[in-house]
Motif scaffolding. Sequence first.
Motif, PDB file in Angstrom:
ATOM      1  N   ALA A 143     -22.279  75.914 -65.941  1.00  0.00           N
ATOM      2  CA  ALA A 143     -23.633  75.361 -65.968  1.00  0.00           C
ATOM      3  C   ALA A 143     -23.568  73.835 -66.003  1.00  0.00           C
ATOM      4  CB  ALA A 143     -24.380  75.868 -67.203  1.00  0.00           C
ATOM      5  N   LEU A 144     -24.508  73.203 -65.338  1.00  0.00           N
ATOM      6  CA  LEU A 144     -24.674  71.751 -65.442  1.00  0.00           C
ATOM      7  C   LEU A 144     -25.409  71.503 -66.754  1.00  0.00           C
ATOM      8  CD1 LEU A 144     -25.637  70.479 -61.877  1.00  0.00           C
ATOM      9  CD2 LEU A 144     -23.702  69.747 -63.255  1.00  0.00           C
ATOM     10  N   CYS A 145     -24.654  71.480 -67.836  1.00  0.00           N
ATOM     11  CA  CYS A 145     -25.269  71.452 -69.169  1.00  0.00           C
ATOM     12  C   CYS A 145     -24.714  70.331 -70.046  1.00  0.00           C
ATOM     13  CB  CYS A 145     -25.083  72.804 -69.863  1.00  0.00           C
ATOM     14  SG  CYS A 145     -23.366  73.234 -70.185  1.00  0.00           S
ATOM     15  N   VAL A 146     -23.996  69.382 -69.434  1.00  0.00           N
ATOM     16  CA  VAL A 146     -23.379  68.293 -70.194  1.00  0.00           C
ATOM     17  C   VAL A 146     -23.857  66.958 -69.631  1.00  0.00           C
ATOM     18  CG1 VAL A 146     -21.199  67.188 -70.845  1.00  0.00           C
ATOM     19  CG2 VAL A 146     -21.319  69.684 -70.700  1.00  0.00           C
ATOM     20  N   TYR A 147     -24.511  66.160 -70.472  1.00  0.00           N
ATOM     21  CA  TYR A 147     -24.850  64.795 -70.055  1.00  0.00           C
ATOM     22  C   TYR A 147     -23.552  64.009 -69.964  1.00  0.00           C
ATOM     23  CZ  TYR A 147     -29.680  65.798 -71.470  1.00  0.00           C
ATOM     24  OH  TYR A 147     -30.936  66.338 -71.599  1.00  0.00           O
ATOM     25  N   SER A 148     -23.356  63.334 -68.837  1.00  0.00           N
ATOM     26  CA  SER A 148     -22.144  62.537 -68.654  1.00  0.00           C
ATOM     27  C   SER A 148     -22.444  61.072 -68.962  1.00  0.00           C
ATOM     28  CB  SER A 148     -21.624  62.668 -67.218  1.00  0.00           C
ATOM     29  OG  SER A 148     -20.477  61.864 -67.061  1.00  0.00           O
ATOM     30  N   PHE A 149     -21.766  60.569 -69.991  1.00  0.00           N
ATOM     31  CA  PHE A 149     -21.900  59.164 -70.382  1.00  0.00           C
ATOM     32  C   PHE A 149     -20.698  58.347 -69.916  1.00  0.00           C
ATOM     33  CE2 PHE A 149     -24.279  60.529 -74.529  1.00  0.00           C
ATOM     34  CZ  PHE A 149     -25.390  60.869 -73.787  1.00  0.00           C
ATOM     35  N   ASP A 150     -19.743  58.990 -69.260  1.00  0.00           N
ATOM     36  CA  ASP A 150     -18.478  58.342 -68.941  1.00  0.00           C
ATOM     37  C   ASP A 150     -18.108  58.532 -67.469  1.00  0.00           C
ATOM     38  OD1 ASP A 150     -15.941  57.237 -69.038  1.00  0.00           O
ATOM     39  OD2 ASP A 150     -15.046  58.858 -70.183  1.00  0.00           O
ATOM     40  N   HIS A 151     -17.636  59.715 -67.102  1.00  0.00           N
ATOM     41  CA  HIS A 151     -17.124  59.951 -65.748  1.00  0.00           C
ATOM     42  C   HIS A 151     -18.184  59.886 -64.655  1.00  0.00           C
ATOM     43  CE1 HIS A 151     -12.941  60.856 -66.650  1.00  0.00           C
ATOM     44  NE2 HIS A 151     -13.353  61.543 -67.694  1.00  0.00           N
ATOM     45  N   ARG A 152     -19.368  60.431 -64.898  1.00  0.00           N
ATOM     46  CA  ARG A 152     -20.393  60.506 -63.849  1.00  0.00           C
ATOM     47  C   ARG A 152     -21.736  59.926 -64.269  1.00  0.00           C
ATOM     48  NH1 ARG A 152     -17.720  61.595 -59.049  1.00  0.00           N
ATOM     49  NH2 ARG A 152     -15.892  62.794 -59.657  1.00  0.00           N
ATOM     50  N   GLY A 153     -21.729  59.091 -65.305  1.00  0.00           N
ATOM     51  CA  GLY A 153     -22.953  58.458 -65.766  1.00  0.00           C
ATOM     52  C   GLY A 153     -22.633  57.481 -66.874  1.00  0.00           C
ATOM     53  N   THR A 154     -23.670  56.938 -67.476  1.00  0.00           N
ATOM     54  CA  THR A 154     -23.516  56.008 -68.602  1.00  0.00           C
ATOM     55  C   THR A 154     -24.496  56.453 -69.693  1.00  0.00           C
ATOM     56  OG1 THR A 154     -25.248  54.507 -67.806  1.00  0.00           O
ATOM     57  CG2 THR A 154     -22.977  54.070 -67.041  1.00  0.00           C
ATOM     58  N   PRO A 155     -24.342  55.955 -70.913  1.00  0.00           N
ATOM     59  CA  PRO A 155     -25.330  56.306 -71.948  1.00  0.00           C
ATOM     60  C   PRO A 155     -26.759  55.913 -71.547  1.00  0.00           C
ATOM     61  CG  PRO A 155     -23.389  55.362 -72.979  1.00  0.00           C
ATOM     62  CD  PRO A 155     -23.231  55.177 -71.473  1.00  0.00           C
ATOM     63  N   GLU A 156     -26.906  54.810 -70.804  1.00  0.00           N
ATOM     64  CA  GLU A 156     -28.229  54.350 -70.380  1.00  0.00           C
ATOM     65  C   GLU A 156     -28.788  55.199 -69.230  1.00  0.00           C
ATOM     66  OE1 GLU A 156     -25.834  51.718 -72.423  1.00  0.00           O
ATOM     67  OE2 GLU A 156     -25.429  52.190 -70.325  1.00  0.00           O
ATOM     68  N   LYS A 157     -27.896  55.635 -68.341  1.00  0.00           N
ATOM     69  CA  LYS A 157     -28.288  56.456 -67.185  1.00  0.00           C
ATOM     70  C   LYS A 157     -27.306  57.611 -67.057  1.00  0.00           C
ATOM     71  CE  LYS A 157     -30.873  53.620 -64.062  1.00  0.00           C
ATOM     72  NZ  LYS A 157     -31.042  53.252 -62.663  1.00  0.00           N
ATOM     73  N   PRO A 158     -27.502  58.634 -67.890  1.00  0.00           N
ATOM     74  CA  PRO A 158     -26.552  59.749 -67.861  1.00  0.00           C
ATOM     75  C   PRO A 158     -26.609  60.547 -66.565  1.00  0.00           C
ATOM     76  CG  PRO A 158     -28.199  60.047 -69.604  1.00  0.00           C
ATOM     77  CD  PRO A 158     -28.537  58.800 -68.883  1.00  0.00           C
ATOM     78  N   GLY A 159     -25.448  61.058 -66.198  1.00  0.00           N
ATOM     79  CA  GLY A 159     -25.367  62.036 -65.121  1.00  0.00           C
ATOM     80  C   GLY A 159     -25.241  63.405 -65.768  1.00  0.00           C
ATOM     81  N   LEU A 160     -24.912  64.402 -64.973  1.00  0.00           N
ATOM     82  CA  LEU A 160     -24.696  65.763 -65.478  1.00  0.00           C
ATOM     83  C   LEU A 160     -23.385  66.309 -64.942  1.00  0.00           C
ATOM     84  CD1 LEU A 160     -28.036  67.782 -65.090  1.00  0.00           C
ATOM     85  CD2 LEU A 160     -26.862  67.175 -67.216  1.00  0.00           C
ATOM     86  N   VAL A 161     -22.614  66.924 -65.812  1.00  0.00           N
ATOM     87  CA  VAL A 161     -21.387  67.589 -65.390  1.00  0.00           C
ATOM     88  C   VAL A 161     -21.390  69.021 -65.905  1.00  0.00           C
ATOM     89  CG1 VAL A 161     -19.998  65.496 -65.086  1.00  0.00           C
ATOM     90  CG2 VAL A 161     -20.094  66.588 -67.338  1.00  0.00           C
ATOM     91  N   LEU A 162     -20.454  69.775 -65.390  1.00  0.00           N
ATOM     92  CA  LEU A 162     -20.380  71.191 -65.712  1.00  0.00           C
ATOM     93  C   LEU A 162     -19.702  71.450 -67.047  1.00  0.00           C
ATOM     94  CD1 LEU A 162     -19.356  72.277 -62.142  1.00  0.00           C
ATOM     95  CD2 LEU A 162     -21.502  72.887 -63.280  1.00  0.00           C
ATOM     96  N   ARG A 200     -30.271  74.171 -71.165  1.00  0.00           N
ATOM     97  CA  ARG A 200     -30.703  74.697 -69.869  1.00  0.00           C
ATOM     98  C   ARG A 200     -31.787  73.798 -69.288  1.00  0.00           C
ATOM     99  NH1 ARG A 200     -31.028  80.828 -68.418  1.00  0.00           N
ATOM    100  NH2 ARG A 200     -29.287  80.685 -69.875  1.00  0.00           N
ATOM    101  N   LEU A 201     -31.448  73.077 -68.241  1.00  0.00           N
ATOM    102  CA  LEU A 201     -32.400  72.175 -67.583  1.00  0.00           C
ATOM    103  C   LEU A 201     -32.948  72.836 -66.326  1.00  0.00           C
ATOM    104  CD1 LEU A 201     -30.312  68.861 -67.755  1.00  0.00           C
ATOM    105  CD2 LEU A 201     -32.169  69.547 -69.275  1.00  0.00           C
ATOM    106  N   THR A 202     -34.168  72.472 -65.945  1.00  0.00           N
ATOM    107  CA  THR A 202     -34.724  72.969 -64.686  1.00  0.00           C
ATOM    108  C   THR A 202     -33.968  72.320 -63.528  1.00  0.00           C
ATOM    109  OG1 THR A 202     -36.340  71.183 -64.462  1.00  0.00           O
ATOM    110  CG2 THR A 202     -37.031  73.139 -65.751  1.00  0.00           C
ATOM    111  N   LEU A 203     -34.106  72.896 -62.349  1.00  0.00           N
ATOM    112  CA  LEU A 203     -33.456  72.314 -61.168  1.00  0.00           C
ATOM    113  C   LEU A 203     -33.955  70.896 -60.903  1.00  0.00           C
ATOM    114  CD1 LEU A 203     -33.031  75.128 -58.514  1.00  0.00           C
ATOM    115  CD2 LEU A 203     -31.286  73.560 -59.342  1.00  0.00           C
ATOM    116  N   SER A 204     -35.248  70.646 -61.091  1.00  0.00           N
ATOM    117  CA  SER A 204     -35.776  69.291 -60.844  1.00  0.00           C
ATOM    118  C   SER A 204     -35.206  68.292 -61.863  1.00  0.00           C
ATOM    119  CB  SER A 204     -37.303  69.275 -60.838  1.00  0.00           C
ATOM    120  OG  SER A 204     -37.816  69.696 -62.073  1.00  0.00           O
TER     121      SER A 204
END
Length: 185
Positions: free
Chosen positions: A44-63, A134-138
Amino acid sequence: MPATRQSQSEPADLWVFGYGSLMWRPGFEFIEQVPARLIGEHRALCVYSFDHRGTPEKPGLVLGLDRGGACRGVAFRVASRLRGATIDYLRGREQTTHVYREVMRSVWLENEARQRVSALAYVVDRGHVQYAGRLTLSEQLRYVQQGHGRSGNNRDYVLSTVKSIEAQGFRDAQLHQLALMLHEG
């Protein structure tokens, strides 16, 4: 004792279960890779990424592996002599913020033998601040579109994972839907 037999004091080969970027960029030496299934947790894409694929200010999502269901991925067999170095490498890569629990899980190899092995896996810690739930697709789309970290942009991470899943001969309905939305946007 025959030379090919392993003594009790020698460590066994290590199996590592990959379900995200480890499938397409393992980063460690392995003897073989086998399609595998882990039962009891799902991708699941259920992890906010603050390092590899985002930052604390603009998080990404990883599996992450989250509880319930099953997950198809890849099991990598690592020679016993490389066990320690491989675990050290994986800890440096996967545990930068300790959002994952490092665990051993039974996985079923999808080879002719259909054997069950114990494999190292990284399961999301639901109590960690980076657990997105669990986040929505949007919502997923929004985070993936904004995410960019030291390992690159989040969009490439999702699309590379989908491509790797397809190369293994299966689909992940949720990720495939997100990939379609990324191509359209």
